[in-house]
Design a protein around this motif. Structure first.
Motif, PDB file in Angstrom:
ATOM      1  N   GLY A 198       0.801  -1.220   0.000  1.00 53.57           N
ATOM      2  CA  GLY A 198       0.000   0.000   0.000  1.00 53.57           C
ATOM      3  C   GLY A 198       0.832   1.267   0.000  1.00 53.57           C
ATOM      4  N   GLY A 199       2.009   1.219   0.592  1.00 57.21           N
ATOM      5  CA  GLY A 199       2.876   2.396   0.672  1.00 57.21           C
ATOM      6  C   GLY A 199       4.037   2.374  -0.280  1.00 57.21           C
ATOM      7  N   PHE A 200       4.016   1.452  -1.252  1.00 55.50           N
ATOM      8  CA  PHE A 200       5.077   1.323  -2.253  1.00 55.50           C
ATOM      9  C   PHE A 200       6.452   1.130  -1.613  1.00 55.50           C
ATOM     10  CE2 PHE A 200       7.776   2.856  -5.872  1.00 55.50           C
ATOM     11  CZ  PHE A 200       7.375   1.899  -6.793  1.00 55.50           C
ATOM     12  N   GLY A 201       6.486   0.466  -0.470  1.00 52.26           N
ATOM     13  CA  GLY A 201       7.761   0.157   0.169  1.00 52.26           C
ATOM     14  C   GLY A 201       8.476   1.331   0.769  1.00 52.26           C
ATOM     15  N   ARG A 202       7.772   2.443   0.923  1.00 52.78           N
ATOM     16  CA  ARG A 202       8.425   3.648   1.450  1.00 52.78           C
ATOM     17  C   ARG A 202       8.110   3.882   2.922  1.00 52.78           C
ATOM     18  NH1 ARG A 202       7.386   7.197  -4.033  1.00 52.78           N
ATOM     19  NH2 ARG A 202       9.116   6.284  -5.214  1.00 52.78           N
ATOM     20  N   THR A 203       7.437   2.924   3.534  1.00 50.34           N
ATOM     21  CA  THR A 203       7.116   3.010   4.959  1.00 50.34           C
ATOM     22  C   THR A 203       8.068   2.116   5.746  1.00 50.34           C
ATOM     23  OG1 THR A 203       4.781   3.288   4.399  1.00 50.34           O
ATOM     24  CG2 THR A 203       5.310   2.708   6.683  1.00 50.34           C
ATOM     25  N   PHE A 204       8.741   2.685   6.724  1.00 49.21           N
ATOM     26  CA  PHE A 204       9.605   1.866   7.574  1.00 49.21           C
ATOM     27  C   PHE A 204       8.731   0.992   8.462  1.00 49.21           C
ATOM     28  CE2 PHE A 204      11.734   1.004  11.588  1.00 49.21           C
ATOM     29  CZ  PHE A 204      12.913   0.420  11.141  1.00 49.21           C
ATOM     30  N   ILE A 205       9.006  -0.307   8.492  1.00 49.41           N
ATOM     31  CA  ILE A 205       8.230  -1.250   9.290  1.00 49.41           C
ATOM     32  C   ILE A 205       9.138  -1.874  10.343  1.00 49.41           C
ATOM     33  CG2 ILE A 205       6.907  -3.403   9.262  1.00 49.41           C
ATOM     34  CD1 ILE A 205       5.988  -2.659   6.451  1.00 49.41           C
ATOM     35  N   GLN A 206       8.747  -1.725  11.583  1.00 45.68           N
ATOM     36  CA  GLN A 206       9.521  -2.281  12.691  1.00 45.68           C
ATOM     37  C   GLN A 206       9.301  -3.787  12.753  1.00 45.68           C
ATOM     38  OE1 GLN A 206      11.394  -0.137  14.844  1.00 45.68           O
ATOM     39  NE2 GLN A 206      12.346  -2.077  15.411  1.00 45.68           N
ATOM     40  N   MET A 207      10.382  -4.545  12.769  1.00 41.83           N
ATOM     41  CA  MET A 207      10.304  -5.999  12.883  1.00 41.83           C
ATOM     42  C   MET A 207      11.638  -6.522  13.380  1.00 41.83           C
ATOM     43  SD  MET A 207      10.572  -7.330   8.913  1.00 41.83           S
ATOM     44  CE  MET A 207       9.041  -6.547   8.461  1.00 41.83           C
ATOM     45  N   SER A 208      11.649  -7.760  13.835  1.00 42.81           N
ATOM     46  CA  SER A 208      12.913  -8.351  14.275  1.00 42.81           C
ATOM     47  C   SER A 208      13.791  -8.619  13.058  1.00 42.81           C
ATOM     48  CB  SER A 208      12.656  -9.659  15.024  1.00 42.81           C
ATOM     49  OG  SER A 208      12.320 -10.698  14.116  1.00 42.81           O
ATOM     50  N   MET A 209      15.080  -8.681  13.292  1.00 42.45           N
ATOM     51  CA  MET A 209      16.000  -8.931  12.187  1.00 42.45           C
ATOM     52  C   MET A 209      15.848 -10.353  11.642  1.00 42.45           C
ATOM     53  SD  MET A 209      17.336  -6.030  11.589  1.00 42.45           S
ATOM     54  CE  MET A 209      15.733  -5.376  12.079  1.00 42.45           C
ATOM     55  N   HIS A 210      15.418 -11.295  12.472  1.00 38.26           N
ATOM     56  CA  HIS A 210      15.144 -12.645  11.978  1.00 38.26           C
ATOM     57  C   HIS A 210      13.961 -12.618  11.020  1.00 38.26           C
ATOM     58  CE1 HIS A 210      18.075 -14.578  14.521  1.00 38.26           C
ATOM     59  NE2 HIS A 210      17.542 -14.056  15.611  1.00 38.26           N
ATOM     60  N   GLU A 211      12.930 -11.844  11.369  1.00 38.09           N
ATOM     61  CA  GLU A 211      11.776 -11.713  10.475  1.00 38.09           C
ATOM     62  C   GLU A 211      12.186 -11.045   9.165  1.00 38.09           C
ATOM     63  OE1 GLU A 211       7.827 -11.070  13.128  1.00 38.09           O
ATOM     64  OE2 GLU A 211       9.374  -9.525  13.362  1.00 38.09           O
ATOM     65  N   LEU A 212      13.010 -10.013   9.268  1.00 38.18           N
ATOM     66  CA  LEU A 212      13.433  -9.296   8.068  1.00 38.18           C
ATOM     67  C   LEU A 212      14.275 -10.199   7.164  1.00 38.18           C
ATOM     68  CD1 LEU A 212      13.620  -6.729   6.402  1.00 38.18           C
ATOM     69  CD2 LEU A 212      15.570  -6.025   7.811  1.00 38.18           C
ATOM     70  N   GLU A 213      15.174 -10.948   7.756  1.00 38.45           N
ATOM     71  CA  GLU A 213      15.999 -11.859   6.972  1.00 38.45           C
ATOM     72  C   GLU A 213      15.122 -12.840   6.186  1.00 38.45           C
ATOM     73  OE1 GLU A 213      19.270 -15.408   7.767  1.00 38.45           O
ATOM     74  OE2 GLU A 213      19.031 -13.807   9.250  1.00 38.45           O
ATOM     75  N   SER A 214      14.124 -13.409   6.837  1.00 40.75           N
ATOM     76  CA  SER A 214      13.236 -14.351   6.165  1.00 40.75           C
ATOM     77  C   SER A 214      12.433 -13.665   5.063  1.00 40.75           C
ATOM     78  CB  SER A 214      12.276 -14.989   7.179  1.00 40.75           C
ATOM     79  OG  SER A 214      12.990 -15.747   8.131  1.00 40.75           O
ATOM     80  N   ALA A 235      20.974  -8.127   8.024  1.00 41.51           N
ATOM     81  CA  ALA A 235      19.833  -8.999   7.761  1.00 41.51           C
ATOM     82  C   ALA A 235      19.663  -9.232   6.265  1.00 41.51           C
ATOM     83  CB  ALA A 235      18.561  -8.405   8.355  1.00 41.51           C
ATOM     84  N   ILE A 236      19.813  -8.175   5.482  1.00 38.51           N
ATOM     85  CA  ILE A 236      19.749  -8.319   4.028  1.00 38.51           C
ATOM     86  C   ILE A 236      20.889  -9.203   3.540  1.00 38.51           C
ATOM     87  CG2 ILE A 236      19.925  -7.088   1.833  1.00 38.51           C
ATOM     88  CD1 ILE A 236      18.662  -4.664   3.283  1.00 38.51           C
ATOM     89  N   GLY A 237      22.085  -8.957   4.059  1.00 42.13           N
ATOM     90  CA  GLY A 237      23.241  -9.754   3.656  1.00 42.13           C
ATOM     91  C   GLY A 237      23.089 -11.226   3.985  1.00 42.13           C
ATOM     92  N   ARG A 238      22.563 -11.528   5.166  1.00 47.55           N
ATOM     93  CA  ARG A 238      22.353 -12.933   5.538  1.00 47.55           C
ATOM     94  C   ARG A 238      21.325 -13.585   4.620  1.00 47.55           C
ATOM     95  NH1 ARG A 238      22.528 -10.711  10.786  1.00 47.55           N
ATOM     96  NH2 ARG A 238      20.239 -10.814  10.924  1.00 47.55           N
ATOM     97  N   ALA A 239      20.305 -12.831   4.224  1.00 46.89           N
ATOM     98  CA  ALA A 239      19.310 -13.367   3.301  1.00 46.89           C
ATOM     99  C   ALA A 239      19.931 -13.670   1.942  1.00 46.89           C
ATOM    100  CB  ALA A 239      18.160 -12.370   3.145  1.00 46.89           C
ATOM    101  N   ILE A 240      20.766 -12.768   1.470  1.00 44.51           N
ATOM    102  CA  ILE A 240      21.469 -13.003   0.205  1.00 44.51           C
ATOM    103  C   ILE A 240      22.307 -14.268   0.301  1.00 44.51           C
ATOM    104  CG2 ILE A 240      23.275 -12.125  -1.329  1.00 44.51           C
ATOM    105  CD1 ILE A 240      22.315  -9.278  -0.587  1.00 44.51           C
ATOM    106  N   LYS A 241      23.058 -14.362   1.370  1.00 44.13           N
ATOM    107  CA  LYS A 241      23.965 -15.503   1.561  1.00 44.13           C
ATOM    108  C   LYS A 241      23.189 -16.809   1.659  1.00 44.13           C
ATOM    109  CE  LYS A 241      28.191 -16.529   4.153  1.00 44.13           C
ATOM    110  NZ  LYS A 241      29.106 -16.004   5.201  1.00 44.13           N
ATOM    111  N   ALA A 242      22.006 -16.780   2.284  1.00 40.86           N
ATOM    112  CA  ALA A 242      21.202 -17.984   2.437  1.00 40.86           C
ATOM    113  C   ALA A 242      20.697 -18.494   1.096  1.00 40.86           C
ATOM    114  CB  ALA A 242      20.023 -17.710   3.366  1.00 40.86           C
ATOM    115  N   VAL A 243      20.385 -17.581   0.182  1.00 39.94           N
ATOM    116  CA  VAL A 243      19.872 -17.992  -1.132  1.00 39.94           C
ATOM    117  C   VAL A 243      21.014 -18.345  -2.069  1.00 39.94           C
ATOM    118  CG1 VAL A 243      18.514 -17.281  -3.141  1.00 39.94           C
ATOM    119  CG2 VAL A 243      17.800 -16.580  -0.844  1.00 39.94           C
TER     120      VAL A 243
END
Length: 267
Positions: A66-82, A124-132
């Motif tokens: 709904g916000g075109f990805g321009r809204t900061f969303i608070q979440m755990s880094m484990h959630e963000l990585e997934s 978190a982004i880096g770990r996601a990249i590495k996991a894939v």
């Protein structure tokens, strides 16, 4: 041989300029469905990119359609990585369907801005990249926490400069909420690109000179002036005696004096 420089654009976001932009850029960051796009669009843009020899990358974001990805969303880094890994995996499938390799990952919008400033988000982004796929290139802002995270995780990092966005004095991008943060005049954009490729510097919004290193120029595909700006960027690169080429080639040609993981911004 002339140094090769990449031009990347955020595509698959529903603005109707994808095919025109693919004739001007050398790398496509394709929206993965969480801020824009869907499974069909990811496959379609991947096929168009393959036809034009444009490299394909994943463009993940916060879950903020709904916000075109321009809204900061608070979440755990484990959630963000997934969340990010899921999007990269979806884009990898679309690229495989188009028989084109997935080359890089570049975060979108609020997620990109958070990762530029905060190491936890960048990691978190880096770990996601590495996991894939640890061979994927982590594309992000030069001198930012993203480069630091890539180094810590053993990932290849590529830095980008922004031809159509103003910088703050700290080398980060001015938020879009700041009046004039987006530059739409193609002649102004061309002048900025010429300065960056020739002098490795950019002028901040307040007029300060900032040293900058980059492998790629980003042109935003979600702007009404996207095509004319992309054309101006390409013209300025080629008029400067450089060659436009996909990200892998640009990284290979990186000047030894300007490593991508080094903070290159000065006031």
């Amino acid at each position: 041989m002339a140094r090769r420089i990449d031009i990347n654009a955020d595509l698959g976001e529903g603005y109707g300029t994808d095919e025109a932009m693919l004739g001007l850029v050398s790398s496509a960051n394709i929206a993965c469905g969480f801020h824009a796009g869907d499974a069909y669009t990811m496959r379609a843009v991947s096929r168009w990119a393959a036809e034009r020899n444009v490299a394909v990358g994943a463009h993940p974001s916060f879950d903020d359609l709904g916000g075109f990805g321009r809204t900061f969303i608070q979440m755990s880094m484990h959630e963000l990585e997934s969340l990010v890994a899921y999007q990269i995996g979806s884009m990898a499938e679309a690229a495989a369907d188009a028989e084109v390799p997935l080359v890089h990952v570049k975060a979108h919008g609020a997620l990109y801005n958070a990762a530029a400033r905060d190491l936890d988000h960048a990691m978190a982004i880096g770990r996601a990249i590495k996991a894939v796929d640890r061979n994927l290139i982590y594309l992000g802002l030069a001198g930012s926490r993203m480069g630091q995270a890539a180094e810590m995780l053993g990932l290849q990092f590529a830095s980008e400069a922004f031809a159509d966005r103003h910088y703050g004095d700290d080398g980060t991008l001015l938020l879009r909420t700041v009046n004039g943060s987006v530059i739409s005049d193609p002649e102004v954009v061309a002048e900025r690109v010429t300065r960056m490729v020739q002098d490795n510097e950019v002028i901040s919004a307040s007029g300060k000179r900032l040293a900058i290193s980059f492998d790629s120029f980003c042109v935003h595909g979600d702007e009404p002036t996207a095509v004319v700006v992309a054309r101006a960027v390409r013209r300025a690169i080629e008029d400067g005696g450089f060659e436009v080429a996909p990200l892998v080639d640009a990284v290979r040609d990186r000047p030894a004096a300007l490593p991508a993981d080094e903070a290159r911004f000065t006031a």
